[in-house]
Design a protein around this motif. Structure first.
Motif, PDB file in Angstrom:
ATOM      1  N   SER A 174     -37.049  35.896  83.550  1.00 52.44           N
ATOM      2  CA  SER A 174     -36.300  37.005  83.816  1.00 52.44           C
ATOM      3  C   SER A 174     -36.501  38.258  83.324  1.00 52.44           C
ATOM      4  N   PRO A 175     -36.346  39.418  83.737  1.00 51.94           N
ATOM      5  CA  PRO A 175     -37.003  40.733  83.215  1.00 51.94           C
ATOM      6  C   PRO A 175     -35.603  41.252  82.724  1.00 51.94           C
ATOM      7  N   TYR A 176     -34.545  40.626  82.779  1.00 50.25           N
ATOM      8  CA  TYR A 176     -33.270  41.267  82.335  1.00 50.25           C
ATOM      9  C   TYR A 176     -32.735  40.884  81.054  1.00 50.25           C
ATOM     10  N   LYS A 177     -32.124  41.699  80.240  1.00 45.56           N
ATOM     11  CA  LYS A 177     -31.716  41.538  79.011  1.00 45.56           C
ATOM     12  C   LYS A 177     -30.795  40.478  78.867  1.00 45.56           C
ATOM     13  N   VAL A 178     -29.993  40.318  79.831  1.00 45.48           N
ATOM     14  CA  VAL A 178     -29.200  38.750  80.292  1.00 45.48           C
ATOM     15  C   VAL A 178     -29.970  38.056  81.287  1.00 45.48           C
ATOM     16  N   PRO A 179     -30.649  37.031  81.132  1.00 47.24           N
ATOM     17  CA  PRO A 179     -31.646  36.604  82.088  1.00 47.24           C
ATOM     18  C   PRO A 179     -30.615  36.282  83.390  1.00 47.24           C
ATOM     19  N   TYR A 237     -47.261  50.584  68.995  1.00 45.97           N
ATOM     20  CA  TYR A 237     -46.562  49.282  69.876  1.00 45.97           C
ATOM     21  C   TYR A 237     -47.597  48.418  69.361  1.00 45.97           C
ATOM     22  N   GLN A 238     -48.834  48.504  69.120  1.00 47.24           N
ATOM     23  CA  GLN A 238     -49.690  47.473  68.605  1.00 47.24           C
ATOM     24  C   GLN A 238     -49.400  46.995  67.104  1.00 47.24           C
ATOM     25  N   LEU A 239     -49.290  47.913  66.203  1.00 49.40           N
ATOM     26  CA  LEU A 239     -49.037  47.719  65.007  1.00 49.40           C
ATOM     27  C   LEU A 239     -47.713  47.082  64.672  1.00 49.40           C
ATOM     28  N   GLY A 240     -46.798  47.465  65.566  1.00 46.68           N
ATOM     29  CA  GLY A 240     -45.585  47.019  65.774  1.00 46.68           C
ATOM     30  C   GLY A 240     -45.493  45.449  66.170  1.00 46.68           C
ATOM     31  N   MET A 241     -46.184  44.870  67.148  1.00 47.19           N
ATOM     32  CA  MET A 241     -46.579  43.785  67.451  1.00 47.19           C
ATOM     33  C   MET A 241     -46.985  42.822  66.368  1.00 47.19           C
ATOM     34  N   LEU A 242     -47.963  43.281  65.664  1.00 45.06           N
ATOM     35  CA  LEU A 242     -48.669  42.568  64.562  1.00 45.06           C
ATOM     36  C   LEU A 242     -47.526  42.286  63.643  1.00 45.06           C
ATOM     37  N   TYR A 243     -46.885  43.524  63.082  1.00 44.06           N
ATOM     38  CA  TYR A 243     -45.763  43.369  62.405  1.00 44.06           C
ATOM     39  C   TYR A 243     -44.728  42.093  62.580  1.00 44.06           C
ATOM     40  N   PHE A 244     -44.457  42.271  63.887  1.00 48.06           N
ATOM     41  CA  PHE A 244     -43.411  41.589  64.605  1.00 48.06           C
ATOM     42  C   PHE A 244     -43.839  40.142  64.465  1.00 48.06           C
ATOM     43  N   LEU A 245     -44.974  39.912  64.606  1.00 45.83           N
ATOM     44  CA  LEU A 245     -45.413  38.429  64.793  1.00 45.83           C
ATOM     45  C   LEU A 245     -45.445  37.604  63.516  1.00 45.83           C
ATOM     46  N   LEU A 271     -35.376  44.647  80.378  1.00 51.41           N
ATOM     47  CA  LEU A 271     -36.248  44.436  79.039  1.00 51.41           C
ATOM     48  C   LEU A 271     -37.320  45.588  78.888  1.00 51.41           C
ATOM     49  N   ALA A 272     -37.884  45.955  77.818  1.00 52.77           N
ATOM     50  CA  ALA A 272     -38.444  46.910  77.271  1.00 52.77           C
ATOM     51  C   ALA A 272     -39.983  46.628  77.727  1.00 52.77           C
ATOM     52  N   ARG A 273     -40.445  47.696  78.552  1.00 56.16           N
ATOM     53  CA  ARG A 273     -41.959  47.416  79.013  1.00 56.16           C
ATOM     54  C   ARG A 273     -42.107  46.843  80.197  1.00 56.16           C
ATOM     55  N   ILE A 274     -41.065  46.894  81.148  1.00 55.37           N
ATOM     56  CA  ILE A 274     -40.993  46.295  82.480  1.00 55.37           C
ATOM     57  C   ILE A 274     -40.572  47.609  83.547  1.00 55.37           C
ATOM     58  N   SER A 275     -41.729  47.713  84.230  1.00 54.17           N
ATOM     59  CA  SER A 275     -41.129  48.981  85.163  1.00 54.17           C
ATOM     60  C   SER A 275     -40.159  48.396  86.409  1.00 54.17           C
ATOM     61  N   THR A 276     -39.187  49.237  86.656  1.00 57.29           N
ATOM     62  CA  THR A 276     -38.124  48.935  87.657  1.00 57.29           C
ATOM     63  C   THR A 276     -38.699  49.503  89.112  1.00 57.29           C
ATOM     64  N   VAL A 277     -39.979  50.001  89.256  1.00 58.38           N
ATOM     65  CA  VAL A 277     -40.505  50.376  90.359  1.00 58.38           C
ATOM     66  C   VAL A 277     -41.279  49.301  91.132  1.00 58.38           C
ATOM     67  N   GLU A 336     -43.961  53.369  61.495  1.00 57.94           N
ATOM     68  CA  GLU A 336     -42.692  54.178  61.664  1.00 57.94           C
ATOM     69  C   GLU A 336     -42.292  54.251  63.157  1.00 57.94           C
ATOM     70  N   GLY A 337     -40.946  53.971  63.334  1.00 56.63           N
ATOM     71  CA  GLY A 337     -40.339  53.739  64.733  1.00 56.63           C
ATOM     72  C   GLY A 337     -40.443  52.589  65.192  1.00 56.63           C
ATOM     73  N   TYR A 338     -40.836  51.350  64.287  1.00 54.02           N
ATOM     74  CA  TYR A 338     -40.796  50.037  64.630  1.00 54.02           C
ATOM     75  C   TYR A 338     -39.342  49.670  65.438  1.00 54.02           C
ATOM     76  N   ASP A 339     -39.508  49.004  66.516  1.00 55.31           N
ATOM     77  CA  ASP A 339     -38.595  48.616  67.247  1.00 55.31           C
ATOM     78  C   ASP A 339     -38.697  47.176  67.603  1.00 55.31           C
ATOM     79  N   PRO A 340     -38.242  45.971  67.076  1.00 61.28           N
ATOM     80  CA  PRO A 340     -38.450  44.746  67.601  1.00 61.28           C
ATOM     81  C   PRO A 340     -37.903  44.351  68.927  1.00 61.28           C
ATOM     82  N   ASP A 341     -37.054  45.138  69.354  1.00 60.43           N
ATOM     83  CA  ASP A 341     -36.647  45.045  70.937  1.00 60.43           C
ATOM     84  C   ASP A 341     -37.780  45.107  71.883  1.00 60.43           C
ATOM     85  N   GLN A 342     -38.945  45.874  71.483  1.00 66.34           N
ATOM     86  CA  GLN A 342     -40.164  46.066  72.351  1.00 66.34           C
ATOM     87  C   GLN A 342     -40.578  44.669  72.780  1.00 66.34           C
ATOM     88  N   TYR A 343     -40.498  43.667  71.991  1.00 68.67           N
ATOM     89  CA  TYR A 343     -41.137  42.262  72.014  1.00 68.67           C
ATOM     90  C   TYR A 343     -40.445  41.267  72.414  1.00 68.67           C
TER      91      TYR A 343
END
Length: 550
Positions: free
Chosen positions: A236-241, A361-369, A249-255, A290-297
């Protein structure tokens, strides 16, 4: 200091071969001026110099080599037999460098050669996997040996900086005020900024299949050639499945995706080809950007419920000294899908914002993982072994200086290369080099299917035989500009560019552009009217591979 001033801050621009500081506003004149310090820019300049032309490289780059020195060390070779000339010489020089035992600091050559190198396996005289710093040193050696001046950190005035007369570029001016006159210009930039400013036709995005009668060009929903998709995973692409009212969710287009085969302005995803290391002595732990946001992942966590989380290491491809060239792999990975669509024609300031967003985005993903407690412990602990190498990109926070601009503007020139030129492999009487890597287009969008699930679209992988590249694909239409050559943002359809865009090919086309520019000057003709038999003879003498008998 605002962002644009940071981008355009003046810099002393000439290599050790000439320590003169070139003052702002000063005019310079050469036979050939090359805009862009990419790998193609270097080979074009070296070839022109070897043909006794005065030549200079000018452009935004502070480092020479583009992607080849920016982290893409696990070379997309295709058939090595068709890589000749200066392109081959580059990889031979890489081979020569690694013959010195002192340069194997963190592993032996024997241990390295036991790793999974595939088509990048070292051959008897060339090496196809290398560290970024080594590649840059090779490019700098080529420039120094051929005494080529390089004007770095110089940004074309895209609005008013190109002066034309009688269909020819007379001069180009940088935002610093520095200007350059030449008999022939070469646009070796990934973005095609010079060709656009010169009024040459170009295209951005995917053409509809109907434009050139192609199969793999336009929208490709439901086409799954690689593992970079969700397949039949019902996520599911939605915050609540399952609840559209909860938000996406972040990084999913609604188009919604357009019908298959239709064209659009979307651009295949960019990423940084990251050089990482698991060598403790040489490792910097992944910093929290800077600007790290775990919700992006959040979407990545849902994928872990369907795929082995360790799949994220699949494209940690080896380069020497226990380092990697880390590329995209999987449905949600280092490709920053959909976040670059405006890059090709964007202002410098907007491009810098896009580049920084990709880095975050990429550094944030590495930090997140490595750190987020929701990531499976096995993966977290495995990721903590990795970090940024202390000895790479030392003036840029140990992070690559070059975003992987897989595709931006593409010239619409005298001939447009399409998938028919690759798959059909017609005999081309004006070959200036060859390509052979399969058609490889990365995803362009992540969207919501009519069934309410997340899916990626745009990834295409089609094998091709070795094919000839026509000279007419690097020259504009003569009525648009008669003294410009374009070896990087070359005249290709989107899908054909998916094969042509490989770094060895760019170096091949750069050398051929340098040759053609020199001959155009010698014979006092437009670039469109260069004597092809003469061009072919010189390219052949310089070991360019123009045909391949299967």
């Amino acid at each position: 200091m605002n962002l644009l001033k940071k981008i355009l801050a003046p810099l002393t621009v000439v290599l050790a071969i000439n320590t003169t500081t070139h003052g702002e506003g000063k005019s310079h004149k050469y036979d050939i001026v090359i805009y862009g310090g990419t790998s193609a820019g270097v080979t074009a300049a070296v070839q022109a110099s070897r043909m006794d032309r005065s030549v200079a490289i000018v452009g935004p780059d502070k480092h020479l080599g583009g992607l080849s020195s920016g982290g893409l060390g696990f070379t997309d070779t295709g058939r090595k037999e068709v890589i000749g000339g200066l392109s081959r010489e580059f990889y031979e020089r890489i081979y020569d460098y690694y013959r010195k035992p002192d340069y194997w600091k963190y592993e032996t050559e024997g241990d390295f050669l036991k790793k999974k190198l595939g088509m990048r396996q070292t051959t008897k005289d060339a090496m196809w996997s290398f560290e970024p710093s080594v590649a840059e040193s090779v490019f700098e050696d080529l420039i120094r040996e051929n005494k080529i001046p390089v004007f770095r950190d110089q940004w074309l005035d895209r609005e008013n900086g190109v002066v034309k007369s009688d269909g020819r570029i007379k001069s180009i001016t940088m935002l610093s005020g520095m200007s350059f006159e030449a008999k022939v210009f070469i646009d070796a930039s990934y973005e095609g900024d010079l060709l656009a400013a010169a009024g040459v036709s170009y295209h951005v995005g995917r053409e509809a299949n109907s434009v050139y009668g192609e199969t793999w060009n336009g929208v490709q929903a439901g086409v799954f050639h690689h593992d970079h998709h969700f397949g039949d995973m019902k996520i599911s692409p939605y915050k609540v499945p399952g609840d559209p009212d909860s938000g996406v969710l972040a990084r999913i287009s609604t188009v919604p995706a357009e019908p298959n085969g239709s064209g659009d302005k979307m651009v295949q995803a960019y990423c940084f080809r990251m050089c990482l290391t698991n060598e403790a002595e040489n490792r910097i732990p992944f910093p929290k950007p800077e600007g790290y946001d775990p919700d992006q992942y959040e979407l990545l966590l849902r994928i872990f419920e369907h795929l082995d989380p360790m799949h994220v290491f699949h494209k940690f491809d080896p380069v020497p000294n226990n380092k990697t060239d880390s590329n995209n792999h999987g449905p949600f990975s280092f490709d920053n899908i959909g976040m670059n669509w405006d890059y090709p024609e964007a202002s410098y300031e907007r491009r810098r914002e896009i580049i920084e967003e990709h880095k975050t985005y990429q550094l944030g993903m590495l930090y997140f993982l490595s750190n987020d407690p929701r990531v499976p412990e096995k993966l977290r602990e495995a990721m903590k072994v990795w970090g940024l190498p202390k000895d790479e990109f030392v003036d840029n926070g140990n992070w690559s200086h070059q975003l992987y601009v897989r595709e931006a503007r593409r010239m619409v020139g005298k001939h447009v290369i399409t998938e028919h030129d690759l798959i059909g492999n017609p005999e081309n009487p004006k070959s200036i080099g060859m390509g052979s890597y399969g058609i490889d287009s990365h995803n362009t969008q992540r969207y919501i299917t009519p069934e309410g699930y997340v899916q990626n679209e745009g990834d295409v992988g089609v094998k091709v035989p070795p094919y000839q590249i026509t000279y007419d694909a690097i020259v504009p239409k003569e009525n648009e500009c008669s003294n410009l050559l374009v070896p990087v943002a070359a005249s290709c359809s989107h899908v054909a560019y998916g094969s042509v865009r490989m770094e060895p090919v760019f170096m091949i086309l750069g050398q051929s552009a340098g040759t053609a520019a020199s001959l155009a000057i010698e014979d006092a003709v437009s670039v469109q009217n260069v004597d092809y038999p003469k061009l072919k003879a010189r390219l052949t003498a310089d070991k360019q591979v123009l045909e391949f008998k299967r």
